[in-house]
Structures are given as structure tokens and as C-alpha cells.
Motif scaffolding. Structure first.
Motif, PDB file in Angstrom:
ATOM      1  N   GLN A  44      33.490  27.998  35.135  1.00  0.00           N
ATOM      2  CA  GLN A  44      32.592  26.486  35.026  1.00  0.00           C
ATOM      3  C   GLN A  44      33.402  25.663  34.973  1.00  0.00           C
ATOM      4  N   GLU A  45      34.445  25.251  34.794  1.00  0.00           N
ATOM      5  CA  GLU A  45      34.555  23.933  34.950  1.00  0.00           C
ATOM      6  C   GLU A  45      34.387  23.630  36.050  1.00  0.00           C
ATOM      7  N   PHE A  50      27.413  29.384  38.820  1.00  0.00           N
ATOM      8  CA  PHE A  50      28.653  29.528  38.320  1.00  0.00           C
ATOM      9  C   PHE A  50      28.970  29.390  37.134  1.00  0.00           C
ATOM     10  N   VAL A  51      27.701  27.386  37.277  1.00  0.00           N
ATOM     11  CA  VAL A  51      27.906  26.958  35.735  1.00  0.00           C
ATOM     12  C   VAL A  51      28.158  27.719  34.272  1.00  0.00           C
ATOM     13  N   GLN A  52      26.972  28.848  34.980  1.00  0.00           N
ATOM     14  CA  GLN A  52      26.626  29.729  33.402  1.00  0.00           C
ATOM     15  C   GLN A  52      27.857  30.154  32.946  1.00  0.00           C
ATOM     16  N   SER A  53      28.700  30.818  34.503  1.00  0.00           N
ATOM     17  CA  SER A  53      29.622  31.397  33.915  1.00  0.00           C
ATOM     18  C   SER A  53      30.378  31.615  32.518  1.00  0.00           C
ATOM     19  N   ALA A  54      30.733  33.015  31.797  1.00  0.00           N
ATOM     20  CA  ALA A  54      30.917  33.144  31.124  1.00  0.00           C
ATOM     21  C   ALA A  54      32.648  32.372  30.704  1.00  0.00           C
ATOM     22  N   ASN A  55      33.169  32.850  31.857  1.00  0.00           N
ATOM     23  CA  ASN A  55      34.394  32.079  32.292  1.00  0.00           C
ATOM     24  C   ASN A  55      35.047  30.365  32.255  1.00  0.00           C
ATOM     25  N   LEU A  56      35.479  30.071  31.736  1.00  0.00           N
ATOM     26  CA  LEU A  56      35.617  29.292  31.780  1.00  0.00           C
ATOM     27  C   LEU A  56      36.262  27.888  33.015  1.00  0.00           C
ATOM     28  N   SER A  75      31.159  23.358  37.512  1.00  0.00           N
ATOM     29  CA  SER A  75      29.992  22.244  37.221  1.00  0.00           C
ATOM     30  C   SER A  75      30.568  20.917  38.213  1.00  0.00           C
TER      31      SER A  75
END
Lengths: 192, 1269
Positions: free
Chosen positions: B569-570, B560-566, B573
Motif C-alpha cells: 500500500q505504502e 495495489f493502493v487498496q492492498s491489505a499489505n501495508l 500510493s
């Protein structure tokens, strides 16, 4: 108020369009397509009312239509019109067409769109119902047709124009011969 | 050269006509566009020819091409050319083309004005007809303004064919040029009674259209329409009228009462379905508008429902559809009568016609009860399964949810059942309404505490089987439910049976294919679950299990950290780092579970929408103050990152909030806060708009009503795999429960039930088991949905500000003022002749006036004036006398006018000479006239019946109308009650008096005397005031020769506040003989001081025509305006009334002399004055003093005051015991102050006024008033 009257055939080809509110031509075509799409997928044994297309009006508007053989007659009306009344009106309109064209068929509408308009003008004016009595409508249409005939009609126009010009340039030409000439020429040269 | 011309002409004869064009197009199916473009080129060539026939032919073809979608506006000028051809054939083609392609912005339209005007006045009625038809389609504000007068003239054309067209087109003219409505309306109204049915129908049509938009202005026409309704046989007209009544009844319930009977008769008698249907519709509208019951109320409802049932049962699909449509209207107010037809409506759900099914669905909404909800929903679920076509299925889905959640889940008795319904609905593929199901799941899970265990179990299963839902994720709206499922599982994870399993399900790699906002919720709730899992694992084992769980998180989260969705991602992480830290701690054998779960501690409560607004700002917190000094201007881009963020959010429609009081909150709550703010479903009092979600911060402060469960929950161990659908099993279960309850109830018949009731259910008896008997299994949190004080739902919102009908909201009952004229073409010089004293009234509509004013008028003025004038009707000529009038003028004259002045002017200026209109316009009277005239009665009889004074009528109207009317009635018993009704025109003044009275009461509050009323004419309970009237007999005569009395006049003279030199005299004319009175002329010999205002152009000795005729026994009121120079002296004017008495066999000229007495009192105007202003006035010292003593006045003091108020137009300023100060003002602004004292039978009046002569005369008059009694 009637917002629009559309007549199109089973394939969605418009045979008469009459908008009582301004739409640009491309919008008109889009409305016809949408309306055709809505109407054509309905069976013949379902009710004749449709809650309006998105293009032509809001929730206050209804499409009321009748399907005759190859043609759809669609009226887009608002809530001030009686649904059943408009259905009757479509019937009156079609019966009037039938009287005026003597057994009307789609071809009549195709080739005489203008005449259909003139008949419609005696039924609905500016989106409001003008006359519902068929005999009265037919009578008025006939009087106007007679007037047109007495003026020679539009179809006679080119021929008469020619004769006028010819008469102007060749004043001695006997009239009946002149007309005869033209009458001979037309069939021999016409493309069909 | 000549040859060339000939050749060209011969070519032309091969020009295609319309038929050739059509044929050509049909023969070129493959390259239609190309063919048409060559045709258009040809047409362009043809249009260049001089020959009008060729042009007409070309235009005709263009009309056809326009239908095919080609823009032909380039030929607009040629169309105008063809329109102006003298031949009917061509003209008709031109107008047709224009009507098809002209619109408001077509600039050549302004060239057509003259041509159209010429055609309108053509001797050939078909030229006129064609022009009217064309104009109806492309009329612009300019055309409407310029041609309104011509069209109005055509409304009185000899040919009905033209009349009906002219009447119809007036509607379009009104729309474009609202100022024309008032001047044209009287004639339009006349056309309602046109001998030709077509014209009549057209007029009805137009007025119905007008009235539909602004019904209140047309209420006064109700009597006329009523008459038409009972007399007309034209179904089309009847339908229109009945529809109109449907629009009018909500405004006037009395009208409804009057309508019920004739409508019921029509329903019984008519054979036309269309008429029957409209009657039923209007009866429904009437019944809805009648809030209080009437005796045969339920009978009417029953009749309607019964008739509708017949329609619905009809084999004609159209009738079925309409029946259902009308039924849904009844449902809103009389649900019970519809509910009995449930069988029929459920039957309609099986109809093959989708429109009918949808209508039936609408009805179902209102028909559910606690008892039948499950049954109905079960039926709908069957339909969902059967439904082909997603639109209908989606419609069903939303209906199911609507039905269930209506009025705060009022009808749901078993929420397990509802949750399973929702879960079943998730199996719909391709529905657009995933979010709807999701929001319901969240709402129920949050608000029904007791259901959470069950809901969580169901949601866990959903998450486990997520792959089933997300077959093709991209276009599948149903995956929205996973959002809800994940959130519920996370938030209420303590209820999970196997949280570890759910956690794993939420961290599956496939989750990454879900939409971003759902992933974000997954991540966040995985963290919550993680906390729960840790807690359980740390408690019982050595700690390896817990470490394994952390390891799982650390392995899966990077996805999920790699997700394109901000957002994803936030969150991912953050949580990843958190878990890594936890792992470190775990490796040191530190107990972390407690602290981790503290991150998500706290109970979530449902919050009312808008509740945020109610949160008080803590003291000392200034939200507008800068926390840090504002950054320099160059850094104004500071906001940018946030903006981007918001935008991002917006994409998912998830507004997000930055906390204001962030610093004040404990760090550990922050994450939760964010979560709440981000959760659109968090505050869920009602499924409502996004706006609501933005107010979700500050949750703690809001008190929430919580109702705990009283019924023990049975959570049966059903699983999805068992044979029956889950919901069905719950239906069974619920039935058992109810059965048990019933038994229980029987046992303890008298005992009060322990279970709480929702208390919201309407009390309805539905069969043996009443609604009350069904106790809901669970309770819903009731969150009162509060509205901020100022946010009332405004009904103005639904009105489109651009709606052309708004401009037509014009009061039509107000008599025409001089300014209400249609612009008539006249030479500019005429403007100068306008009278300077003329009072104009620029209608409110003037604001709508088209601003464009072209120089067109000049062009138009050229030649046609003469022939047109000849055609004008008499009325038109009369109007022309007034030299009207360019529009700018109307504007200039402004709003000087006042209703009174206008009404007076009406009597001078043309008013339609319809004898009945005067009576029928008196709506109140008509409505109060209880007996309904039978259908067969003639108009005259109706009128006569109305005019006959009937005591019951008077008493029945009195409470509705002005308070002093009953007084008048007593006094003038002998006269027709019409008089009093007419007086309502003066309501304004009376209202003023009322105001004054209220004010007065205020002051008197302290003395608390027994006498309550000082105001004239107020009905007083213990001691009624004597009746008073300012109407006095003016003249009366009788003719022995005719053996009957003729006419009498009663007059009331009142000053007019607006104009210092005008006095309005209202004269009531009553016909006392049994002949018809007509051609009444009112004339007064002017004195130096007072002059009768006469219409422009008439001589100083001409009489004024009274604008009405009087049938036998009828009375009517006319107003005349006088200009007065000096008002300090009373004066008398001699006058004569001449009239014609018309009997069946003869008519005679008669004459009646009278004297008009202008007292000084009549120049006074009741003006309220406050005591402080009054005191100031007396102190000013400008006033001269005078006094008078009245002896032997025996009436009570308040009667005395009332008399002075009423007869002499004073108002009471202050009153203490038997002493009172009074005030009035003259029309020229003189102040008159009185101090009235009474002791024994002596009344002393001290008076002050700035004009001693006036004061003296007024006092004399007061003295006289009291000497008379």
C-alpha cells in the motif's frame, strides 16, 4: 545408547514400548505414530535404517528396524551403536522370543507383554546392550520363570487369595475340596 | 461381616488378569475408551485391597494400559508397594511398572531408596537383578548418590549376572551423580579384564559411552583397549572398542598410526560385516586425523574405498546404505579416491530405496568438477522429473543448487546454462524451495555482470508466464521466484528488449493475488521499469506514447493502493502520486524521463555479509548522541508505530532499516536505499541467514572486487519453446566451446593464455581434459566473506549446556584424592573423626552437585549397616577407615588440594592393585613405542617390551616431551626409560621454569651474547649442557643367595608450595631381579621435626603400602608426603623398605634400609621473580646477608647457573655478562636472593635471606654441589 525400543504391528498398534528416556504418555503415543508412519511406508526390500524421526532425536539418532510378518521391531539408537550390530541384536531378540514362546506370533506378544518385557530386560538394560548371547538370555529368563512358577505365579494369585481367606474363616474346610470348588466355579461363571 | 469378606474374596477371583484385560479390549473395539475407563475403575478398586497379589495384578494391567497411552502415574505409590513385595513375581511386576512410568519428577521415587538398597543386597541374585534393571530406568540424582556405593560393591559380586548389570548401571549413576565417576572408575577399569565376557563387554560398553562424550579423558586407556582389541574375539566388544578408537584418534594422531596395522588385519580377516564396516570407519577416522602423510597412507585409503565399493555393490540394501555413508566421510578428506567411483554412486541414484538415493546425493556434492557438473546436474534433473513424492524431489532440488553454487560457483563454467537450470526448476509444482531458486537467480544476476542480459530476458519470460507458475498460489512456494524475476527485470531494466511488455506483465490484475512481499517488489520495480520506458519513449516519439505509459500506471496502481499489505500500500500510493505528478508535467510537455530515471540511478554491487560492521563511523558523527532531545517518559510509546511495522515485516522475514544518516543522503536516493535495505537478496556473497541482510546499509563504502568478463558472451536465440530443454542446449554449446578452446590452446601451446582463471579451482587431473583446461565462460564477483574479529565460529555452540555428559568431563588420570569417595552410609558422629590436615579436592564437578539434600539419609541409616558392611570388599573397608563421608563435607573442604598432594595420597589410599595399569597408563610411552606388538603377544610380553629401555625409543619420544628429559636419559642410561616418563608428572614445575626462562630472555635481549640458554636442561645447539638429575641413589642391594640384584631406590625430594609444612618425596622403585616384587612397604622412623604422613587410623610406626607391584625389569614411582616442622636445618631420616620377592617356585621376604636426606634445598621452590620486585625485596632491608666463594670452578657460567637452578630450585632474575641475580622461595615463604659473579675460576655468591640459618645451609649445599664436580 538405545533411546527407545518399539514393537508395533502392521497397523501401528503398539505391542511393546520401552523408552530409555522419559517422555510423557501422549508424547510416547505421538512418537509411535510418527515412527509407524515413517516405517510402514517403506518396502520390505529397502534398507533397515532411517534417519530419525523428528520427535525422538536429533541428527545423531537413527531408527533401525526389522519387519517380521505382522510386527515391526524398531530400535532408536544414537551414533555410538553399530547399525549392523543392532540389526543383529534385533534378530537375537526375536529368536529369543521364539525360543521362549515356542514359535512366537503376534498373539504371544499381545497377551504376554509383561513376559516380553522381562526377556527384553535381559537383552537391553537402561539403553545399553546387556547380553547378546542367546543361550545366556534364554537361560536367565528360564530360571526366573521357574522362580515365578515356584511362587505360584500371578495367575494363581486370586484363587490363592480366596483360599487363604476361606481357610481363615472356615478353618476346617479340607483343602482339596476347597480348591475343587473354585475350579468348578470359574468356568461356569466366567464371561468367555 | 465375615460373609462380606468372603464374598469380596470370591469376587476377587473373577478379577481380570492381564490376559482378560487384553481380551476385553479386543472385544470392545468400538467403545475401547469406555471399556478401558471401566477397567481403570476396577483397577482402582483392586489397588485399594490389602492383598498384595491383587495389587500386583492390578499394577500389571496398568503397565499394559500405560503402553496404550494412559497416564498411570496416579498409581505410583501402589507400584512402590508392589515393588516392596517379598515375592519375586510381584517385585518384578512392580519394578517393571516403575521402569515404564517413573521419571525424575515422580515424587514417590524417594520412598524407594531403602527398598532398592534392600533388594540390591538380597541373597537372591534375581531380586538384585530386577532392582538393577528397574533402577537403570528411573535413577535420579538422589538415588544415584545414595546407592552409588552399593552398586559399586555389586561390581565385584560373585555372580557375573549381577556384575554385568552393576557395571552397566554405573553409567546411569555417573550421569546423574558425576562425583561418583572418579571413585568408581578404577573398579570399572578393572572390569575391562573381568574373566566373564559379559561383564567385560558391559565395562567396554560403559567406558565407550563415557569416552564418546569426553574422549580426551580416556586417552590413557588406549593401551588397555588396544590390548583388548588384539585379544578379544567377541565381535560386539570389538565393534565398541573400534568405535571408541574412532573417537580417540582425532585427539592423538600417534594412536592412529598404531591402529592402522591391526585394523587393516581385521579388515582382511573378519567375516563379520558389522565388524568390517566399523574397522573401515575407524581407519577413515584415523586417516582423517593424520594430517601428514604416512608411507602406506594411500594404500589404506584404497583398501577402505575398495571394501566400501564391495559393500555398495552388495545386494543387501543395508550394506549399500552404510557403504555410501562411510564413503561420504572419506570424501571430505580424500575426494579423489571417491571420485573414481562416480559410476557406482550415480547408479545408486537410480536405487528404489530413498535412503540410499539420499546418501548418494550427499556424495555427489563432493564429486562434481568443472568437467562433470553439467552431466551430473543433467542426471539429477532427470530424477527431478521422475521423482514422485515431494520430499525427495525437494531434496534433489536443494542438492542441485548446493552442488552448483558450492565454493562460490567454482564449478560452473557457463552461467547461461545455470540460469536455464534455475528456470527449469521453477516448473516444479508444490516445491517448498521457491525462495532458494529465487535467491540463486538474484545472486547470479547481481554478481555475474555478463549474465544480466540473458538473465533479464529469462526473467521477463518468467514474468510473462507468471500465470503458469501461480496456478494455485496459496500453497505454491514457487511463486517466490517471481520476486526475483520482478526485481531483476526492474533493476537491470536497461537490458530488457521490450520493457513495455514487461511493465504490463507486472501490472496485471492477477498480481494482486501474489503474497504481499512479492507485490511490494512488483510495485517498486514497476516504477523502475516505468522510468526506463519513459526514457526510451521520450527520446524518439512525440510524447503521446510516454503519456500513455503514465496513464497505464495511473490506471493499474490503485489496485495495489487498496492492498491489505501495508508495504504494498505504502509503496503503491507513493508511486501513484509520483506518476500523477509526472503526468501533469508531461501534459505541459516537460521532459521528465531524465529526472525520473535519476530516482533509480546508481550501480548495485554485491556486498560481503558482515561488511556493514567494517564501515567506519565518519568523524564527528556520534551515533549515540540524541538527534532530538529524548521525549518525556510518558511518550515512551513513541516507538510503537515502528514496532508494529517491524512486526509486520517480520512476518515476511524481511527486516527493514531506518537509515542513520538519512539526512545526509540526497533525497532522490532515498527510495533506492529503501529498496536495497528491503531486499533480502541484495547482499549475496553467500546464501545465508536473515541476519546478514540487516547490514546492508552504507553500501557505497565497501570496496568490491569486480572481475570483468574476458570471454565474449554468446547469447543464443533459444527460446523455451524449442524441443530440447534449454539447459541441455547449453550443455551442447558448452561442449562446443570447450572443444574450440582446446583447439585454440593447442595452437598456442606455449603462449600464456589471455583468459583469466578463477584461480580457486583445486588442481585435479580428471582424465584427458584436466580441470585447468576448462575456462569458465563467465566470472563471478568474488566477495571475500569477512568475519568480524570477535565473531569466530565457536564450537562450543553445538554443545548443549544441559547435556548431562558435560558434568562427566572429569580428569580420570588424576589419582584419587581422599575426597573422591562415594558417600557411604555411616553415622553422623563419624564426621568428627575427620583429620583436619586432610587435603581435599572438590572436583570441578562438585559444582554440578545436586543441591537437593533431603533428610533421607537418616532414614537410611537405620538398620542395614551391619549386613552390608560384611559384604564389603577389603578395599571398601579400607576406604571406610577414612570415615566417609557426607556430601556436604566434600563441599566444605573446598579446593585446598593440589595435584601433588593427591598423587601422594593415592599411594596411601586404595588404588586398584592392577599390576599392568601402572604401565599401560603411560600413554606417551606406549604410543611412542614404535613396534606394534603382534596380536598373539601376551600382555606380559607387551609390558616387558615397553619396559625395556631402547635408545631409539628414548630419542623418538624426546622431541615430544619435556626438554630436559633427554638429559635425564643420558645420565640414567642404565635405568629404565620409565623413570623419565614418570617425571612428566612434574611438568608443571618445569613449565614454570620455562616461563621464567622466557622472561629471562626478555631481559637479556640487549646484551646479545652468544650464550643463549641459561635454563637447565634445555638442549643447546653449540654447547650442550651437562646432564643433570635430582634423582639420587637412595639404596641398592643385591642378594648373593638369589644370584641377582633386587631393587634400588632413587629419590627426589621436593617441597610442596601449597602447604608450608609438607614435603613430597618421589621414590622410583626399580626391580632389578627377575622375580616379581610385591607387598612393598615403605616405612620411615619419624623424627621430632619430620613425620611421614600415614593414612588415618594407622599407628606412628606402621609402614605405608606401596600401591603397586613390580614385574621384573619394571620401575614405578611412588610419592610420600612428610610433614616438616622447621625447614632451616637439613636432616636425615632412617627408613626401611620391606617387600616380597616372588619367583616361579619360591617367594622370600626381603628388606632394604635407606636414609632419606632432606636438604635445605629441597625446601626451596623454584619461583619466578621479576627484576623490579627483586630490587624492592633487596631494598627492603629485612634480609640478612651472607656470602660464599667457590674456587676452581671451570665450567662455563651458564652451566653454573643452570646447575644452581636445577639442583637448588633457583630461578634467574637477571643476568648481565658474568653476573647474575637469582631468586628462590622456601615452602614456608622465606625469600632467598643470590648474586652470582664469576671471574676466572672463582665464583662468588652473595646471598640474602630473611632466615640466616636456612641461608647458611643452602649455601653449604651449593658449595657441595660444585665441589662434587
Amino acid at each position: 545408547m538405545i533411546k527407545a525400543i518399539l514393537i508395533f504391528n502392521n497397523h501401528g498398534k503398539p505391542r511393546l514400548i520401552r523408552f530409555y528416556q522419559y517422555f510423557a504418555e501422549d508424547m510416547q503415543q505421538q512418537i509411535i505414530r510418527e515412527t509407524f508412519h515413517l516405517v510402514s511406508k517403506r518396502d520390505d526390500n529397502v534398507c533397515n535404517f532411517l534417519e530419525g524421526g523428528s520427535l525422538i532425536g536429533g541428527s545423531d539418532y537413527k531408527l533401525i528396524y526389522r519387519h517380521y510378518a505382522t510386527l515391526y521391531f524398531v530400535f532408536c539408537v544414537d551414533s555410538s551403536e553399530s547399525e549392523l550390530g543392532i540389526l543383529d541384536l534385533i534378530q537375537v531378540f526375536v529368536e529369543t522370543l521364539d525360543k521362549c514362546f515356542e514359535n512366537v506370533c503376534e498373539l504371544d506378544l499381545i497377551f504376554h507383554m509383561d513376559k516380553v518385557h522381562y526377556i527384553l530386560q535381559e537383552v537391553v538394560m537402561g539403553g545399553m546392550v546387556l547380553e547378546t548371547n542367546m543361550n545366556e538370555i534364554v537361560a536367565q529368563v528360564e530360571v526366573q520363570n521357574r522362580m515365578e512358577k515356584s511362587e505360584g505365579g500371578l495367575s494363581a494369585a486370586p484363587a490363592r487369595a480366596v483360599s487363604a481367606v476361606k481357610n481363615m474363616n472356615l478353618p476346617d474346610m479340607p483343602r482339596n475340596i476347597n480348591i475343587g470348588d473354585i475350579n468348578i466355579k470359574v468356568p461356569s461363571l466366567s464371561p468367555f | 461381616m465375615a460373609l462380606k469378606i468372603v464374598k469380596g474374596s470370591i469376587d476377587r477371583m473373577f478379577d481380570k488378569n492381564l490376559q482378560d484385560l487384553v481380551r476385553g479390549i479386543r472385544n470392545h473395539k468400538e467403545d475401547e475408551a469406555k471399556y478401558i475407563s471401566t477397567c481403570i475403575d476396577e483397577i482402582k478398586q483392586e489397588l485399594k485391597q490389602d492383598n498384595i497379589a491383587v495389587k500386583a495384578n492390578a499394577v500389571c494391567k496398568l503397565t499394559y494400559l500405560q503402553m496404550l497411552g494412559y497416564d498411570v502415574s496416579w498409581a505410583a505409590f501402589n507400584i512402590v508397594e508392589v515393588m516392596s513385595s517379598s515375592k519375586f513375581t510381584y517385585k518384578r511386576i512392580g519394578y517393571l511398572a516403575a521402569s515404564q512410568c517413573f521419571h525424575e519428577s515422580t515424587d514417590v521415587i524417594m520412598l524407594t531408596t531403602n527398598q532398592i538398597r534392600k533388594d540390591l543386597s538380597s541373597p537372591n541374585q534375581y531380586d538384585t537383578g530386577v532392582a538393577l534393571t528397574g533402577l537403570s530406568c528411573f535413577v535420579t540424582p538422589d538415588l544415584a548418590r545414595d546407592l552409588a556405593n552399593d552398586i559399586m560393591t555389586l561390581m565385584s559380586h560373585t555372580k557375573p549376572y549381577i556384575r554385568k548389570k552393576a557395571v552397566l548401571i554405573m553409567y546411569k549413576v555417573f550421569l546423574k551423580y558425576p562425583e561418583s565417576l572418579r571413585p568408581a572408575f578404577p573398579r570399572l577399569k578393572e572390569k575391562l579384564e573381568d574373566p566373564d565376557p559379559g561383564v567385560q563387554s558391559a565395562a567396554v560398553n560403559v567406558i565407550c559411552e563415557l569416552a564418546r562424550r569426553n574422549p580426551k579423558n580416556y586417552l590413557s586407556l588406549a593401551p588397555l583397549f588396544f590390548k583388548l582389541m588384539t585379544s578379544s574375539t567377541n565381535n560386539w566388544v570389538l565393534i565398541k572398542i573400534i568405535k571408541l578408537f574412532g573417537a580417540l584418534t582425532p585427539l592423538e594422531p600417534r594412536l592412529g598410526k598404531k591402529l592402522i596395522e591391526p585394523l587393516t588385519n581385521l579388515i582382511h580377516s573378519t567375516s563379520a560385516m558389522s565388524l568390517l564396516y566399523e574397522c573401515v570407519n575407524t581407519v577413515i577416522a584415523v586417516l582423517i586425523s593424520l594430517s601428514s602423510g604416512m608411507p602406506n597412507h594411500s594404500a589404506s585409503i584404497q583398501l577402505c574405498v575398495q571394501k566400501l565399493r564391495i559393500l555398495i555393490e552388495d545386494s543387501d540394501q543395508n550394506l549399500k546404505y552404510l557403504g555410501l555413508l562411510a564413503m561420504s566421510k572419506i570424501l571430505k578428506t580424500h575426494p579423489k579416491s571417491v571420485q573414481s567411483h562416480k559410476d557406482l554412486i550415480l547408479q545408486c541414484l537410480d536405487d528404489k530405496d530413498e535412503s540410499i538415493r539420499l546418501r548418494a546425493l550427499d556424495l555427489l556434492y563432493g564429486m562434481v568438477s568443472k568437467k562433470n557438473l553439467m552431466e551430473i546436474v543433467k542426471k539429477l534433473m532427470l530424477h527431478v522429473d521422475k521423482a514422485e513424492g515431494t520430499t525427495y524431489r525437494d531434496e534433489l532440488l536443494t542438492k542441485i543448487i548446493d552442488i552448483c553454487c558450492q565454493s562460490n560457483y567454482q564449478y560452473i563454467t557457463n552461467f547461461e546454462w545455470y540460469i536455464s537450470i534455475l528456470v527449469e526448476l521453477t516448473r516444479l509444482e508444490g516445491t517448498r524451495h521457491g525462495h532458494l531458486i529465487a535467491s540463486q537467480m538474484l545472486d547470479v544476476a547481481i554478481r555475474v555482470k555478463a549474465i544480466r542480459v540473458f538473465a533479464v530476458a529469462q526473467m521477463a519470460t518468467l514474468l510473462d508466464n507468471a500465470h503458469l507458475l501461480t496456478g494455485n498460489m496459496q500453497r505454491n512456494g514457487i511463486c517466490e521466484v517471481l520476486y526475483a524475476a520482478a526485481w531483476i527485470c526492474g533493476e537491470f531494466s536497461e537490458h530488457l528488449e521490450n520493457p513495455m511488455q514487461t511493465l504490463e506483465a507486472m501490472l496485471r490484475p492477477k498480481v494482486a493475488t501474489l503474497p504481499g512481499h512479492i507485490q511490494a517488489v512488483y510495485v517498486q520495480n514497476a516504477a523502475k521499469l516505468f522510468a526506463t520506458v519513459l526514457k526510451s519513449q521520450e527520446g524518439n516519439t512525440d510524447g503521446t506514447a510516454a503519456q500513455e505509459t503514465s496513464q497505464l500506471m495511473i490506471e493499474r496502481l490503485p489496485l495495489f493502493v487498496q492492498s491489505a499489505n501495508l508495504e504494498v500500500q505504502e509503496r503503491a500510493s507513493c508511486i501513484l502520486q509520483l506518476v500523477k505528478y509526472i503526468q501533469k508535467l508531461q501534459q505541459k510537455d516537460v521532459e521528465v524521463a531524465e529526472e525520473v530515471s535519476a530516482l533509480f540511478a546508481g550501480e548495485l554491487n554485491p556486498v560481503a555479509p558482515k561488511a556493514q560492521k567494517k564501515v567506519p563511523v565518519p568523524e564527528g558523527l556520534d551515533l549515540d548522541a540524541w538527534i532530538n532531545e529524548p521525549p518525556s517518559e510518558s511518550e515512551s510509546e513513541d516507538e510503537q508505530p515502528k514496532a508494529i511495522f517491524t512486526k509486520e515485516e517480520h512476518k515476511h522475514s524481511r527486516p527493514r532499516h531506518t537509515e542513520v544518516d538519512e539526512k545526509e543522503l540526497a533525497k532522490r536516493r532515498e527510495a533506492r536505499k529503501q529498496e536495497q535495505a528491503n531486499n533480502p537478496f541484495y547482499i549475496k556473497a553467500s546464501p545465508s541467514s536473515q541476519k546478514v541482510y540487516q547490514e546492508s546499509t552504507g553500501v557505497e563504502h565497501i570496496p568490491v572486487v569486480q572481475i570483468d568478463l574476458s570471454v565474449p558472451l554468446k547469447v543464443p536465440a533459444f527460446t523455451c519453446s524449442s524441443g530440447l530443454p534449454m539447459s541441455d542446449q547449453y550443455v551442447k554449446l558448452e561442449e562446443e566451446r570447450r572443444q574450440k578452446q582446446r583447439v585454440e590452446k593447442k595452437k598456442k601451446e606455449k603462449k600464456k593464455r589471455k583468459e583469466k582463471h578463477s584461480g580457486r579451482g583445486k588442481k585435479r587431473d580428471s582424465g584427458p581434459e584436466s580441470e585447468e583446461d576448462i575456462t569458465p565462460a563467465h566470472m563471478v564477483d568474488i566477495v571475500t566473506e569477512e568475519m568480524p574479529e570477535n565473531a569466530l565460529p565457536s564450537d562450543d555452540d553445538d554443545k548443549d549446556p544441559n547435556d548431562p555428559h558435560k558434568a562427566l568431563d572429569i580428569d580420570l588420570d588424576k589419582p584419587l584424592a581422599d575426597s573422591d569417595k562415594l558417600p557411604v552410609r555411616s553415622h553422623r558422629a563419624a564426621e568428627a573423626a575427620k583429620s583436619p590436615g586432610e587435603a581435599g579436592d572438590a572436583e570441578s564437578a562438585a559444582a554440578q552437585e545436586p543441591k537437593k539434600k533431603s533428610g533421607k539419609d537418616k532414614r537410611e541409616e537405620k538398620k542395614k549397616d551391619k549386613d552390608r558392611d560384611r559384604k564389603k570388599s577389603k578395599e571398601e573397608k579400607k576406604k571406610k577407615k577414612h570415615k566417609h563421608e557426607e556430601k556436604e563435607e566434600d563441599l566444605l573442604r573446598g579446593q585446598a588440594g593440589e595435584p601433588v598432594v593427591q598423587s601422594e595420597e593415592t599411594s596411601q589410599v586404595a588404588e586398584p592393585p592392577t599390576s599392568t595399569s601402572a604401565e599401560v597408563s603411560d600413554l606417551d610411552f606406549w604410543l611412542s613405542n614404535a613396534p606394534v606388538p603382534s596380536n598373539t603377544q601376551e600382555a606380559a610380553t607387551v609390558a616387558a617390551a615397553e619396559a625395556t629401555p631402547m635408545p631409539e625409543v628414548v630419542s623418538s619420544t624426546a622431541p615430544d616431551s619435556e626438554p630436559n628429559e633427554p638429559k635425564d636419559a643420558e645420565m640414567e642410561e642404565t635405568k629404565s626409560s620409565k623413570h623419565k616418563k614418570k617425571k612428566q608428572k612434574k611438568e608443571k614445575e618445569e613449565k614454570e621454569k620455562k616461563k621464567k626462562k622466557k622472561h629471562h630472555h626478555h631481559h637479556r635481549h640487549s646484551d646479545g651474547g652468544g650464550e643463549e640458554s641459561v635454563q637447565n636442561g634445555t638442549v643447546e645447539e653449540e654447547e650442550p649442557l651437562p646432564s643433570m638429575s635430582n634423582y639420587c641413589l637412595l639404596a641398592e642391594n643385591s642378594y648373593i643367595k638369589m644370584m641377582m640384584e633386587d631393587a634400588d631406590q632413587v629419590c627426589d625430594i621436593q617441597g610442596n608450595l601449597q602447604d608450608g609444612s609438607q614435603v613430597v618425596v618421589s621414590v622410583i622403585f626399580e626391580n632389578k631381579c627377575d622375580g616379581f616384587l610385591k607387598s612393598m612397604e615403605f616405612n620411615v622412623l619419624d623424627s621430632l621435626n619430620a613425620k611421614l604422613q600415614r593414612p588415618e587410623g594407622s599407628g606412628p610406626h606402621d609402614g605405608l603400602t606401596v600401591p603397586f607391584q613390580l614385574p621384573p625389569g619394571v620401575s614405578n614411582e611412588a610419592r610420600f608426603v612428610f610433614t616438616v616442622q622447621s625447614i632451616v636445618m637439613p636432616q636425615k631420616l632412617k627408613g626401611t623398605l620391606t617387600f616380597i620377592v616372588k619367583n616361579e617356585d619360591s617367594s622370600t621376604h626381603e628388606k632394604l634400609d635407606f636414609k632419606l636426606h632432606f636438604t635445605c634445598t629441597s625446601y626451596l621452590i623454584t619461583t619466578p621473580c621479576y627484576s623490579d620486585a627483586f630490587a624492592k625485596l633487596l631494598e627492603s632491608g629485612d634480609l640478612k646477608c651472607s656470602s660464599v666463594r667457590l674456587e676452581g670452578v671451570s665450567m662455563p657460567f651458564h652451566h653454573l647457573l643452570a646447575r644452581i637452578c636445577f639442583h637448588h630450585h633457583f630461578s634467574v632474575v637477571e643476568r648481565i655478562d658474568s653476573c647474575s641475580s637469582m631468586y628462590s622461595r622456601s615452602i614456608q615463604g622465606h625469600h632467598v636472593c643470590l648474586l652470582v659473579k664469576t671471574s676466572a675460576q672463582t665464583v662468588s655468591i652473595d646471598a640474602k635471606c630473611d632466615e640466616p640459618t636456612l641461608l647458611g645451609n643452602v649455601l653449604d649445599e651449593i658449595k657441595q654441589t660444585f665441589s662434587q664436580c
